[in-house]
Scaffold this active site. Structure first.
Site, mmCIF file in Angstrom:
data_model
loop_
_atom_site.group_PDB
_atom_site.id
_atom_site.type_symbol
_atom_site.label_atom_id
_atom_site.label_comp_id
_atom_site.label_asym_id
_atom_site.label_seq_id
_atom_site.Cartn_x
_atom_site.Cartn_y
_atom_site.Cartn_z
ATOM 1 N N TYR A 1 0.830 -1.210 0.000
ATOM 2 C CA TYR A 1 0.000 0.000 0.000
ATOM 3 C C TYR A 1 0.866 1.262 0.000
ATOM 4 O O TYR A 1 0.418 2.333 0.405
ATOM 5 C CB TYR A 1 -0.908 0.048 1.241
ATOM 6 C CG TYR A 1 -2.000 -1.004 1.330
ATOM 7 C CD1 TYR A 1 -1.951 -2.192 0.608
ATOM 8 C CD2 TYR A 1 -3.091 -0.811 2.157
ATOM 9 C CE1 TYR A 1 -2.941 -3.151 0.719
ATOM 10 C CE2 TYR A 1 -4.097 -1.770 2.272
ATOM 11 C CZ TYR A 1 -4.004 -2.937 1.552
ATOM 12 O OH TYR A 1 -4.991 -3.877 1.661
ATOM 13 N N LYS B 1 5.398 -14.408 1.708
ATOM 14 C CA LYS B 1 5.265 -15.310 0.557
ATOM 15 C C LYS B 1 6.657 -15.354 -0.070
ATOM 16 O O LYS B 1 6.852 -15.008 -1.245
ATOM 17 C CB LYS B 1 4.192 -14.772 -0.403
ATOM 18 C CG LYS B 1 3.856 -15.685 -1.573
ATOM 19 C CD LYS B 1 3.200 -16.987 -1.166
ATOM 20 C CE LYS B 1 3.017 -17.893 -2.386
ATOM 21 N NZ LYS B 1 2.523 -19.244 -2.023
ATOM 22 N N ASP C 1 -0.511 -18.364 2.101
ATOM 23 C CA ASP C 1 -1.538 -19.331 1.715
ATOM 24 C C ASP C 1 -1.677 -20.422 2.773
ATOM 25 O O ASP C 1 -2.784 -20.818 3.157
ATOM 26 C CB ASP C 1 -1.261 -19.920 0.322
ATOM 27 C CG ASP C 1 0.206 -20.242 0.090
ATOM 28 O OD1 ASP C 1 1.058 -19.868 0.914
ATOM 29 O OD2 ASP C 1 0.518 -20.886 -0.934
ATOM 30 N N ASP D 1 -4.181 -7.459 6.061
ATOM 31 C CA ASP D 1 -5.522 -6.929 5.791
ATOM 32 C C ASP D 1 -6.448 -8.073 5.363
ATOM 33 O O ASP D 1 -7.571 -8.215 5.857
ATOM 34 C CB ASP D 1 -5.432 -5.866 4.685
ATOM 35 C CG ASP D 1 -6.698 -5.030 4.571
ATOM 36 O OD1 ASP D 1 -7.513 -5.044 5.515
ATOM 37 O OD2 ASP D 1 -6.880 -4.366 3.536
ATOM 38 N N ASP E 1 -9.746 -10.138 7.658
ATOM 39 C CA ASP E 1 -11.132 -10.373 7.247
ATOM 40 C C ASP E 1 -11.488 -11.843 7.457
ATOM 41 O O ASP E 1 -12.600 -12.173 7.898
ATOM 42 C CB ASP E 1 -11.348 -9.978 5.775
ATOM 43 C CG ASP E 1 -11.951 -8.577 5.655
ATOM 44 O OD1 ASP E 1 -11.609 -7.717 6.485
ATOM 45 O OD2 ASP E 1 -12.764 -8.351 4.728
HETATM 46 N N1 GGG Z 1 -13.057 1.057 8.939
HETATM 47 C C1 GGG Z 1 -12.482 1.799 7.919
HETATM 48 C C2 GGG Z 1 -12.788 1.226 6.564
HETATM 49 O O1 GGG Z 1 -13.668 1.694 5.896
HETATM 50 N N2 GGG Z 1 -12.080 0.174 6.201
HETATM 51 C C3 GGG Z 1 -12.265 -0.451 4.941
HETATM 52 C C4 GGG Z 1 -11.012 -0.667 4.168
HETATM 53 O O2 GGG Z 1 -11.063 -1.123 3.052
HETATM 54 N N3 GGG Z 1 -9.891 -0.363 4.730
HETATM 55 C C5 GGG Z 1 -8.664 -0.569 4.088
HETATM 56 C C6 GGG Z 1 -7.568 -0.717 5.045
HETATM 57 O O3 GGG Z 1 -7.767 -0.901 6.225
HETATM 58 O O4 GGG Z 1 -6.415 -0.661 4.593
#
Ligand code: GGG
Length: 351
Positions: free
Chosen positions: A137, A187, A220, A244, A248
């Site tokens: 990023y 990785k 992975d 990230d 999730d």
């Molecule tokens: N809670 C903040 C939000 O909207 N997160 C969604 C998102 O895609 N965040 C990207 C990240 O945390 O880098």
């Protein structure tokens, strides 16, 4: 009485619902012994449609004057492209204030049935330390020959020794306060430069932490192991993108993405850290008042802890666990019928 200056950015979608509900819980938790001086900033996609920018030109300077930042969510697809919202608000804040780690607890709460057979709260209890200002990023790249058949797009991941080392060190220190196990995710079989470098830095820093056991996993394999044997994870450190994605997955293991919180911590304690739910703006349920506020309330507890209000933070966490244990006032993502407001009200009662 202590007074904390808090910049509040509800942002988009469900952010506008979970933030006010969470503010009430935080107010109740500190009532009588601290003042939370909120300044609500109406930045985000609505602001973008009015002005052409997600925040004002001096937005970062405005934020600099606060003790902490409390963010809801950003994202309003398809009206505003997702990369415009993220690069117009959240990512510039992370970079400007050098919010170098993103701490994301992944923990199955009592009373919640997670999706994994025979895995309870004693199995799912880990904390991710996500590298938060560079990696995939970093924003290094560009597009050339735009619109032609030979168009090229470059997105270059950036890993600096200074940054990787301080993130890894943070993770080792955190592991020392927990079960003394650190998993590093890369990785490095396929990404032969930066991720091999990451592994090298982890091995170097590990010399200073002989009491912490280290496991290196490919991303992975880590994804599979989180499902098969989540108890093998304690503290997990990974790059911006990998952590990230895996958090999730972690949210899913907790039973809902409406649960995990995150703390974006400033390296310089004079600069404001930022606290937010892991989830995004959830346009599919926005405006219905049924978004789960727990992730944002939990993020608020992390914020109070960061400010030194540890007792209030602990009381909020105890109340959240009491709420999930009784299992009566839950939002639809957890199988209940309660609204955002009702969950917040019940947590306040339980405080
Ligand atoms: N809670 C903040 C939000 O909207 N997160 C969604 C998102 O895609 N965040 C990207 C990240 O945390 O880098």
């Amino acid at each position: 009485m202590k007074r904390y200056r808090i910049a509040v950015i509800p942002g988009d979608g469900v952010g506008k619902e979970v933030i006010p509900a969470s503010q009430r819980v935080l107010e109740a938790a500190v009532a009588g012994h601290a003042e939370l001086a909120w300044t609500v900033l109406p930045w985000g996609s609505d602001y973008y449609r009015q002005t052409g920018a997600m925040m004002p030109p001096d937005g970062l300077e405005i934020l600099r004057g606060f003790d902490v930042i409390y963010l809801g969510a950003v994202g309003d697809p398809p009206r505003v492209p997702d990369h415009v919202t993220l690069w117009g608000l959240l990512l510039p804040i992370r970079k400007a204030f050098d919010l170098y780690v993103n701490v994301r607890p992944i923990k199955l709460l009592p009373g919640i049935t997670g999706p994994l057979r025979n895995k309870g709260p004693e199995h799912v209890d880990m904390v991710f330390v996500r590298e938060n200002t560079e990696g995939e990023y970093a924003g290094a790249g560009g597009r050339v020959h735009v619109g032609t058949p030979y168009e090229v797009a470059l997105e270059t991941a950036v890993f600096s020794r200074f940054n990787v080392e301080r993130v890894v060190r943070y993770a080792f220190e955190l592991a020392r306060t927990r079960r003394k196990h650190l998993t590093s995710i890369t990785k490095s079989n396929a990404q032969q430069h930066a991720m091999v470098f990451w592994d090298t830095v982890v091995a170097e820093v590990a010399q200073d932490y002989p009491d912490v056991e280290v496991t290196s996993l490919l991303v992975d394999a880590a994804a599979a192991l989180m499902v098969r044997a989540p108890e093998r994870f304690d503290v997990v450190v990974g790059s911006n993108l990998f952590a990230d994605i895996l958090t999730d997955l972690g949210g899913a293991l907790m039973g809902s993405l409406g649960l995990p919180p995150s703390a974006n911590l400033a390296y310089d304690p004079q600069l404001p850290s930022l606290f937010e739910p892991v989830h995004g703006s959830a346009p599919d349920i926005a405006g219905r008042g049924v978004a789960n506020p727990i992730a944002t309330i939990w993020a608020g507890a992390m914020m109070l802890d960061h400010l030194g209000e540890t007792e209030a933070a602990n009381r909020i966490m105890t109340a959240i666990e009491a709420l999930t244990t009784e299992g009566k006032v839950l939002t639809p993502d957890l199988g209940g019928t309660a609204t955002t407001e009702q969950v917040a009200e019940r947590i306040i009662e339980l405080l």
